[in-house]
Design a protein around this motif. Structure first.
Motif, short mmCIF file in Angstrom:
data_model
loop_
_atom_site.label_atom_id
_atom_site.label_comp_id
_atom_site.label_asym_id
_atom_site.label_seq_id
_atom_site.Cartn_x
_atom_site.Cartn_y
_atom_site.Cartn_z
N LYS A 21 0.83 -1.21 0.00
CA LYS A 21 0.00 0.00 0.00
C LYS A 21 0.87 1.26 0.00
CE LYS A 21 -3.94 -2.13 2.37
NZ LYS A 21 -4.86 -2.01 1.21
N LEU A 22 1.92 1.24 0.81
CA LEU A 22 2.82 2.40 0.85
C LEU A 22 3.56 2.57 -0.47
CD1 LEU A 22 4.38 1.98 4.43
CD2 LEU A 22 2.53 3.51 3.72
N LEU A 23 3.96 1.44 -1.07
CA LEU A 23 4.66 1.49 -2.34
C LEU A 23 3.77 2.06 -3.44
CD1 LEU A 23 7.27 0.87 -3.85
CD2 LEU A 23 6.42 -1.44 -4.26
N ASP A 24 2.49 1.70 -3.42
CA ASP A 24 1.54 2.26 -4.39
C ASP A 24 1.49 3.78 -4.29
OD1 ASP A 24 0.87 -0.20 -5.43
OD2 ASP A 24 -0.94 -0.43 -4.23
N LYS A 25 1.49 4.28 -3.05
CA LYS A 25 1.47 5.73 -2.84
C LYS A 25 2.77 6.37 -3.36
CE LYS A 25 -1.58 5.76 1.22
NZ LYS A 25 -2.63 6.62 0.62
N PHE A 34 12.57 5.02 -9.36
CA PHE A 34 12.25 3.75 -10.03
C PHE A 34 13.51 2.94 -10.33
CE2 PHE A 34 8.67 6.53 -10.99
CZ PHE A 34 7.60 5.72 -10.62
N SER A 35 14.62 3.60 -10.56
CA SER A 35 15.84 2.88 -10.91
C SER A 35 16.68 2.48 -9.70
CB SER A 35 16.69 3.72 -11.87
OG SER A 35 17.08 4.93 -11.25
N LYS A 36 16.48 3.17 -8.56
CA LYS A 36 17.36 2.93 -7.41
C LYS A 36 16.64 2.49 -6.13
CE LYS A 36 20.88 6.31 -8.85
NZ LYS A 36 21.59 7.56 -8.47
N GLU A 37 15.48 3.07 -5.84
CA GLU A 37 14.90 2.91 -4.51
C GLU A 37 13.61 2.10 -4.44
OE1 GLU A 37 14.79 6.32 -1.99
OE2 GLU A 37 16.28 7.41 -3.16
N ILE A 38 13.04 1.77 -5.57
CA ILE A 38 11.71 1.15 -5.55
C ILE A 38 11.70 -0.19 -4.83
CG2 ILE A 38 11.94 -0.05 -7.77
CD1 ILE A 38 8.99 0.79 -8.29
N HIS A 39 12.84 -0.90 -4.81
CA HIS A 39 12.89 -2.22 -4.18
C HIS A 39 13.32 -2.16 -2.72
CE1 HIS A 39 12.14 -4.17 -7.98
NE2 HIS A 39 13.17 -3.56 -8.54
N GLN A 40 13.60 -0.96 -2.20
CA GLN A 40 14.01 -0.83 -0.81
C GLN A 40 12.79 -0.72 0.09
OE1 GLN A 40 16.73 2.45 -0.45
NE2 GLN A 40 18.01 1.76 -2.16
N LEU A 41 12.68 -1.63 1.06
CA LEU A 41 11.52 -1.63 1.95
C LEU A 41 11.74 -0.62 3.09
CD1 LEU A 41 10.67 -5.43 2.18
CD2 LEU A 41 9.75 -3.71 0.64
N GLU A 42 11.82 0.64 2.73
CA GLU A 42 11.99 1.69 3.72
C GLU A 42 11.50 3.01 3.14
OE1 GLU A 42 16.59 3.03 2.89
OE2 GLU A 42 16.19 1.56 4.47
N LEU A 43 11.12 3.92 4.04
CA LEU A 43 10.67 5.23 3.63
C LEU A 43 11.77 6.26 3.91
CD1 LEU A 43 7.05 5.15 5.12
CD2 LEU A 43 7.70 4.79 2.74
N ASN A 44 11.68 7.37 3.20
CA ASN A 44 12.66 8.42 3.45
C ASN A 44 12.41 9.09 4.79
OD1 ASN A 44 12.58 8.38 0.22
ND2 ASN A 44 14.53 9.18 0.91
N ASN A 45 13.46 9.59 5.37
CA ASN A 45 13.37 10.27 6.66
C ASN A 45 12.72 11.64 6.47
OD1 ASN A 45 13.71 11.39 9.16
ND2 ASN A 45 15.91 11.04 9.29
N LEU A 46 11.55 11.83 7.09
CA LEU A 46 10.85 13.10 6.93
C LEU A 46 11.55 14.25 7.66
CD1 LEU A 46 7.11 12.00 7.34
CD2 LEU A 46 8.36 12.49 5.23
N ASN A 47 12.52 13.92 8.51
CA ASN A 47 13.26 14.96 9.21
C ASN A 47 14.38 15.56 8.35
OD1 ASN A 47 11.81 14.80 11.66
ND2 ASN A 47 12.99 12.99 12.28
N GLU A 48 14.67 14.91 7.22
CA GLU A 48 15.69 15.47 6.32
C GLU A 48 15.18 16.76 5.71
OE1 GLU A 48 18.46 12.18 4.39
OE2 GLU A 48 16.37 11.91 3.82
#
Length: 211
Positions: free
Chosen positions: A44-48, A165-179
């Motif tokens: 679900k998160l990946l779809d978003k 799509f080329s680098k991060e789509i397969h990583q099961l993690e979200l970006n840090n919103l504090n960045e």
């Protein structure tokens, strides 16, 4: 007690084995269900995240759609202007669409994409302020001057979003919103000052002031 254990050792070990097997089975089942839940949640998160980056790419591509005006410029290139600068109404509608779509999806964007989106928004807000009171019929002339800005902004925006799509789509993690979600202020000012909107401002102002 020792005699009892010796007499019934087989049954006791069988019982312990069954109990241990039951515990192992329970924890294995629990781990599998937890993993399945995590994967469903990530789907679900990946779809978003996918939709947010697709929306950015769509906006980027729309920025470099050009409309031919007929004739050639001083470099013998076909006169053309960004489609979204055909008129005041066209630009206002697209600007609202860009702001709404990127705002809705900002949580799910990679940090580098979010920073580029914010830079493009800074550019568009500056442009919007400059031409807010300009008659619609002058937009084409202004669009001819800053056409290359839209091409370059579009290219950078598309590249940053495509990196997801080329680098991060397969990583099961979200970006840090504090960045930090914007480029450093000096970097932003430096890039803005190099745009045609700024370097050709006098030419644009002449168009605006011309009766």
């Amino acid at each position: 007690m020792i005699n009892f254990i010796n007499e019934y050792s087989d049954a006791i070990f069988a019982l312990l084995g069954a109990f241990g097997g039951g515990l192992i089975s329970f924890f294995a089942s629990w781990m599998i269900k937890k993993r399945e839940f995590t994967l469903r949640l990530w789907d679900k998160l990946l779809d978003k995240r996918i939709k947010a980056h697709e929306d950015v790419i769509t906006m980027a591509l729309e920025m470099r759609i050009m409309v031919a005006l007929g004739g050639f410029d001083e470099n013998n290139e076909v006169l053309r202007v960004p489609k979204l600068l055909q008129s005041k109404e066209e630009f206002e509608n697209w600007f609202r669409k860009f702001t709404q779509l990127t705002l809705n999806g900002s949580t799910w964007l990679t940090t580098e994409t979010k920073r580029e989106v914010n830079f493009v928004q800074d550019y568009l807000v500056t442009l919007h302020q400059y031409i807010l009171q300009v008659p619609s019929e002058k937009y084409l002339s202004i669009g001819q001057i800053i056409r290359q800005d839209f091409i370059e902004l579009s290219g950078e925006l598309e590249k940053k979003a495509f990196n997801f799509f080329s680098k991060e789509i397969h990583q099961l993690e979200l970006n840090n919103l504090n960045e930090h979600h914007k480029y450093k202020i000096n970097d932003t000012k430096g890039r803005l000052n190099k745009t045609l909107l700024m370097t050709k401002w006098q030419s644009i102002k002449d168009i605006i002031d011309k009766n």
